[in-house]
Design a protein around this motif. Structure first.
Motif, mmCIF file in Angstrom:
data_model
loop_
_atom_site.group_PDB
_atom_site.id
_atom_site.type_symbol
_atom_site.label_atom_id
_atom_site.label_comp_id
_atom_site.label_asym_id
_atom_site.label_seq_id
_atom_site.Cartn_x
_atom_site.Cartn_y
_atom_site.Cartn_z
ATOM 1 N N HIS A 5 32.478 66.399 10.387
ATOM 2 C CA HIS A 5 31.035 66.302 10.610
ATOM 3 C C HIS A 5 30.430 65.390 9.552
ATOM 4 O O HIS A 5 30.722 65.522 8.356
ATOM 5 N N ASP A 6 29.599 64.451 10.020
ATOM 6 C CA ASP A 6 28.974 63.538 9.052
ATOM 7 C C ASP A 6 27.804 64.235 8.365
ATOM 8 O O ASP A 6 27.560 65.438 8.564
ATOM 9 N N ALA A 7 27.076 63.464 7.549
ATOM 10 C CA ALA A 7 25.979 64.050 6.768
ATOM 11 C C ALA A 7 24.905 64.659 7.655
ATOM 12 O O ALA A 7 24.209 65.598 7.252
ATOM 13 N N ARG A 8 24.777 64.180 8.884
ATOM 14 C CA ARG A 8 23.771 64.711 9.806
ATOM 15 C C ARG A 8 24.334 65.808 10.709
ATOM 16 O O ARG A 8 23.646 66.308 11.597
ATOM 17 N N GLY A 9 25.598 66.139 10.506
ATOM 18 C CA GLY A 9 26.209 67.210 11.296
ATOM 19 C C GLY A 9 26.838 66.740 12.592
ATOM 20 O O GLY A 9 27.318 67.556 13.385
ATOM 21 N N LYS A 10 26.871 65.439 12.810
ATOM 22 C CA LYS A 10 27.460 64.905 14.038
ATOM 23 C C LYS A 10 28.991 64.927 13.928
ATOM 24 O O LYS A 10 29.547 64.420 12.949
ATOM 25 N N PRO A 11 29.693 65.476 14.935
ATOM 26 C CA PRO A 11 31.155 65.548 14.850
ATOM 27 C C PRO A 11 31.808 64.201 15.165
ATOM 28 O O PRO A 11 31.352 63.451 16.028
ATOM 29 N N GLN B 228 37.056 57.766 14.793
ATOM 30 C CA GLN B 228 36.747 57.332 16.156
ATOM 31 C C GLN B 228 35.437 56.557 16.163
ATOM 32 O O GLN B 228 34.418 57.000 15.630
ATOM 33 N N ALA B 229 35.486 55.375 16.784
ATOM 34 C CA ALA B 229 34.287 54.542 16.931
ATOM 35 C C ALA B 229 34.271 54.036 18.355
ATOM 36 O O ALA B 229 34.973 53.080 18.700
ATOM 37 N N GLY B 230 33.492 54.673 19.205
ATOM 38 C CA GLY B 230 33.492 54.320 20.622
ATOM 39 C C GLY B 230 34.809 54.727 21.273
ATOM 40 O O GLY B 230 35.250 55.871 21.184
ATOM 41 N N GLY C 80 30.476 66.642 6.000
ATOM 42 C CA GLY C 80 30.360 68.080 6.226
ATOM 43 C C GLY C 80 31.711 68.743 6.451
ATOM 44 O O GLY C 80 32.747 68.254 5.994
ATOM 45 N N ALA C 81 31.687 69.846 7.182
ATOM 46 C CA ALA C 81 32.888 70.646 7.399
ATOM 47 C C ALA C 81 33.950 69.874 8.194
ATOM 48 O O ALA C 81 33.636 69.009 9.014
ATOM 49 N N ILE C 82 35.191 70.211 7.898
ATOM 50 C CA ILE C 82 36.321 69.627 8.618
ATOM 51 C C ILE C 82 37.107 70.757 9.274
ATOM 52 O O ILE C 82 37.448 71.742 8.613
ATOM 53 N N VAL C 83 37.362 70.623 10.550
ATOM 54 C CA VAL C 83 38.150 71.627 11.270
ATOM 55 C C VAL C 83 39.227 70.908 12.089
ATOM 56 O O VAL C 83 39.084 69.729 12.421
ATOM 57 N N LYS C 84 40.275 71.617 12.381
ATOM 58 C CA LYS C 84 41.347 71.030 13.176
ATOM 59 C C LYS C 84 40.894 70.898 14.624
ATOM 60 O O LYS C 84 40.228 71.772 15.173
#
Length: 514
Positions: A189-195, A234-236, A249-253
């Motif tokens: 998750h980036d700083a804005r919470g986007k996965p 992932q980019a596009g 942010g958080a990292i999950v499998k």
């Protein structure tokens, strides 16, 4: 007168009775020893052992019972080995049945062969071609069932072919794994919470082992230590290299099970659509299924689809490479027709680098250099070579199936014999003049051009199908006009261009909708 008392003559003497008696006793003793002393004693005197049962004297004529009438025979009158005799058992006795000679199994090594075949299959399905080949070599030396040997030969032949396929087409457009199914895939998750999907990038064996054991822990350890962890983000539709720091942010499998289930659903859809379509006998279509399965790590489906492709086209490596060259050749023509010569030059560079040895690559070079006559001659000769090679290969496969006693397989292969295409000029709509054909070709280009920039959706498929039909019609019209004007190089080249566009539009139609 002779003196009666002279010693010159002695009176005859008579043997005494005790000497005869002694001689008689000695002879009787010898006869008794021989008669009652057993076989060992008899052998000391060079005599045969006593028979176990009383019988007829060997040298005397004897009555022989035959299937006809009694007669007199003699053992010396029989051919050696012609009759086997068995001693006659006393009345009331039971003759034991001799034990049967042990039978040697017809397929003595079948059990071992089956075990080795399982090992060869496993190696084959994990793309370990060298192990599959070595194990197959061991199996064919054994005595096993025809079915086992036949499958062994298929594995050996397929492993050899696919090893070359992977080597010669190992690039980003062919045998590469997709990152969105990577076993190390995580969700960041980036700083804005986007996965975002990410795959850790490691620099050494120790880091690789740690990341493989737990990619989330490995990334968190880097962040906690204040270091940036290298990843593919992932980019596009693609993944690009980037970093993850404490700011993320958080990292999950990632839920790999759900991703794999989705990919399996996609490939099942492709297989069903392909099986029920006119392309079911198209080796290249099954090759595309195998490639999709490999990229998405659905390895169980890879060799099955490759086997089907190779069954339809034994020389799969050549077939695929010609297909790739043809696609580039068509792309080059498309860009030249669009007036984009720099893009066409880029296509020609790729062809020269990777496919210059193919028929399609050589024709592309002749087209790019505008050597029209040489191109048309080469195209005719290449078509004859392909037909001849295909006929020879098919005949060899039919002969092999008949040799193995598989008449059903031989019949199925014979049904694949190429049939000369029917004359399709009757399907040409409207007037078959060159201007009309040019208009059809231009309309097809106008529909197809934007489709190239679209993602693989149903809308793109519809546009490709529509343009393909128009390209087909223009090709038919050009062919009919060319037939009426033999030697017209311009019309013949227009047939070539239209056919290449038919080919290219087909390449942009996804398997699911073909």
């Amino acid at each position: 007168m002779v003196d009666p008392a002279s010693p010159a003559r002695s009176a005859p003497t008579r043997p005494r009775g005790r000497g005869y008696l002694l001689l008689f006793v000695v002879l009787a003793a010898l006869i008794g020893v021989v008669a009652f002393g057993g076989d060992r004693t008899r052998s000391l005197f060079g005599l045969a052992a006593a028979p176990s049962e009383p019988g007829m004297e060997p040298g005397a004529p004897q009555t022989v019972e035959t299937g006809n009438a009694p007669g007199t025979g003699h053992h010396a009158d029989m051919l050696p080995g012609a009759v086997a005799t068995t001693p006659r058992a006393p009345a009331g006795s039971v003759i034991p049945t001799p034990p049967a000679a042990p039978r040697t199994p017809a397929m003595a090594d079948q059990t071992q062969a089956v075990q080795l075949l399982a090992q060869a299959e496993a190696a084959y399905r994990r793309f370990d071609w060298s192990t599959a080949l070595r194990t197959s070599d061991r199996i064919v030396q054994l005595t096993a069932t025809p079915e086992t040997i036949a499958r062994t030969r298929e594995i050996a032949s397929g492993a050899s072919e696919f090893e070359q396929l992977f080597k010669r087409l190992d690039d980003r457009d062919e045998w590469m794994r997709n990152h969105d199914t990577d076993p190390l895939l995580v969700v960041v998750h980036d700083a804005r919470g986007k996965p975002m999907l990410a795959v850790p990038l490691t620099d050494d064996d120790a880091s690789a082992a740690a990341a493989a054991a737990d990619p989330v822990a490995w990334l968190d350890a880097h962040r906690q230590g204040g270091a940036a962890a290298r990843v593919l983000l992932q980019a596009g539709k693609s993944f690009i290299e980037g970093t993850i720091t404490g700011a993320n942010g958080a990292i999950v499998k990632a839920d790999l099970a759900t991703i794999a289930a989705q990919k399996r659903s996609e490939i099942d859809q492709q297989v069903r659509a392909l099986t029920n379509s006119e392309r079911a006998t198209d080796a290249l279509a099954w090759y595309e299924v195998a490639k999709f399965a490999y990229r998405n790590r659905l390895d169980a489906q890879v060799t099955d689809s490759l086997d089907r492709a190779r069954d339809l086209e034994p020389d799969l490596v050549t077939c695929v490479r010609e297909d790739k060259a043809a696609g580039l050749y068509a792309g080059m023509i498309f860009h030249l027709k669009q007036g984009n010569r720099s893009a066409a030059a880029s296509f020609m560079t790729t062809i020269s680098k990777s496919y210059a040895d193919t028929d399609q690559g050589q024709m592309a070079r002749l087209y790019y250099d505008q050597k029209w006559e040489a191109l048309l001659t080469f195209a005719r000769e290449a078509a004859l070579r392909r037909t001849g090679a295909s006929d020879r290969t098919l005949a060899e496969r039919v002969a092999a199936a008949k040799h193995d006693g598989d008449e059903a397989r031989a019949s199925e292969l014979e049904s694949r014999k190429q049939v000369a295409p029917a004359d399709d000029t009757a399907a040409v709509p409207g007037s078959a003049d060159e201007t009309s054909a040019d208009d059809q070709f231009a309309r097809a280009l106008a529909i197809f051009a934007p489709a190239i920039e679209m993602p693989p959706t149903e809308e793109r498929n519809r546009q490709c199908l529509a343009s393909r039909e128009l390209f087909k019609q223009s090709a038919q019209m050009y062919r009919m006009l060319s037939g009426k004007a033999p030697g017209n190089t311009k019309l013949s080249m227009k047939v070539v261009e239209a056919n290449q566009m038919v080919y290219m539009t087909g390449k942009y139609i996804t398997v699911s909708f073909r």
